[in-house]
Design a protein around this motif. Structure first.
Motif: not given
Length: 392
Positions: A10-11, A303-312
């Motif tokens: 969604l982001s 959300v974008p930087p949080s998702a990138l860090v959490a996904g990695l």
């Protein structure tokens, strides 16, 4: 799909929509349109400068107004809005020392209930100026320095384009670390809310102006009952543009080339107060709009930087890709504004951090409002408009 994947998706969708469907807000090429030819007869113009405790910046700004290279008749009216630092006397001294356009300094006294101090000062200045029967009024803040041809260019463009209001977003000072982090983002967020391309469309609903530099036809001001019709507005420049456009006026707003703010905001606290004093007023003092804004800022910017860090960290490739692409789009849209402000592009990926600061400033604005200290500026605190009406 997990909730985090849906949120990251969604982001990204939000950023793709902003990139393509929000009036290309991220482009910085909306500049003052050059006049094909200068007017055969230059109209009379009166410059109105509301000033409250501006002695620190006046030596840089006022001489630039007095030195305007304008072929027609022009006059400057500085309205001393209850200053305690000798602003009025300093203005007279600068006029005697620098020469140039005629200067009149006056004071309207304290504003009555229901008026903001700035708009009360503007009302007084416009009343004084109308005695000269000018075709145009230039409303400019006391911290704005103008290039010598600023007034000439504004009037020529307004005449050529048939505009009732022409406004320039003055280039704000960017020198300290906090100014580098916060100031370009301030203009970027403003353009995101009010895409400049949409503002200039006839019949469109988007309306905004930048209060530091507004050229306004006098007859348009009279027709729109400005500033009486917006006397309670804390965000007076947007309210002014809405009043003009709502009355059928043609308006234009763009980025300035040689109109600069000389006011320094060296510390985070200075910038914080600048934003928080009006942020909740922008949301019409609505808790629901505040909640929606906080959620929106979090979804779009955090959300974008949080998702990138959490996904990695979790080895979740879809989340990392969605977050990384959204962050890349965000960074790319911010780069033109950094170039406009002549700042290094490595600041672009830091936009989520700056957005988080703005989120906190917005929440603080609401907190200060409910503590009775909202919309405070230079010793004055303004009540919510409906509270003024209730008191009346």
């Amino acid at each position: 799909m997990s909730a985090i994947v849906w949120t990251a998706a969604l982001s990204l969708v939000s950023w793709l929509w902003l990139l393509l469907c929000q009036g290309f807000f991220w482009r910085t090429d909306v500049r003052l349109p050059p006049a094909a030819r200068e007017p055969a007869d230059w109209p009379d113009v009166c410059v109105v400068v509301p000033a409250r405790d501006e002695a620190a910046v006046l030596p840089e700004s006022l001489p630039s107004l007095l030195a305007q290279d304008y072929p027609g008749r022009a006059e400057v009216f500085l309205v001393d809005d209850g200053s305690s630092d000798g602003t009025g006397d300093l203005a007279r001294e600068l006029a005697e020392r620098c020469g140039g356009l005629p200067l009149t300094v006056s004071s309207p006294g304290e504003p009555p209930a229901g008026w903001t101090g700035k708009l009360w000062a503007v009302r007084h200045g416009i009343a004084c100026a109308r005695a000269r029967e000018p075709e145009f009024l230039l409303l400019t803040d006391a911290d704005i320095a103008h290039a010598p041809d600023s007034l000439r260019t504004l009037v020529a463009s307004a005449r050529a384009g048939g505009y009732d209001l022409v406004s320039l977003m003055a280039r704000l000072r960017v020198e300290s670390l906090w100014e580098r982090l916060v100031v370009p983002a301030f203009v970027y967020f403003f353009a995101q809310l009010y895409p400049f391309r949409r503002i200039g469309r006839r019949g469109g609903r988007t309306a905004a102006a930048a209060g530091g530099c507004v050229l306004l036809r006098t007859e348009t001001a009279v027709r729109a009952r400005v500033p009486d019709s917006i006397r309670q507005a804390v965000i007076d420049d947007v309210a002014l543009a809405r009043a003009v456009k709502g009355g059928g006026g043609h308006i234009w707003l763009g980025l300035a080339e040689r109109v600069d703010s000389v006011r320094p905001y060296p510390r985070l606290g200075d910038l914080w107060r600048m934003v928080s004093r009006s942020a909740y007023a922008q949301l019409r003092h609505s808790p629901l709009l505040l909640a929606g804004t906080v959620l929106g800022l979090a979804l779009v910017y955090l959300v974008p930087p949080s998702a990138l860090v959490a996904g990695l960290a979790a080895g979740n490739a879809p989340v990392a890709v969605l977050g990384g692409v959204a962050w890349a789009v965000m960074t790319a849209t911010y780069a033109p504004m950094l170039r406009y402000y002549r700042q290094p592009l490595w600041l672009a990926p830091l936009l989520p951090f700056t957005a988080f600061l703005y989120l906190l400033m917005t929440v603080d604005s609401a907190v200060q409002h409910y503590r009775g200290r909202g919309a405070a500026w230079k010793g004055r605190t303004y009540a919510r408009p409906d509270a003024v009406a209730d008191e009346g």
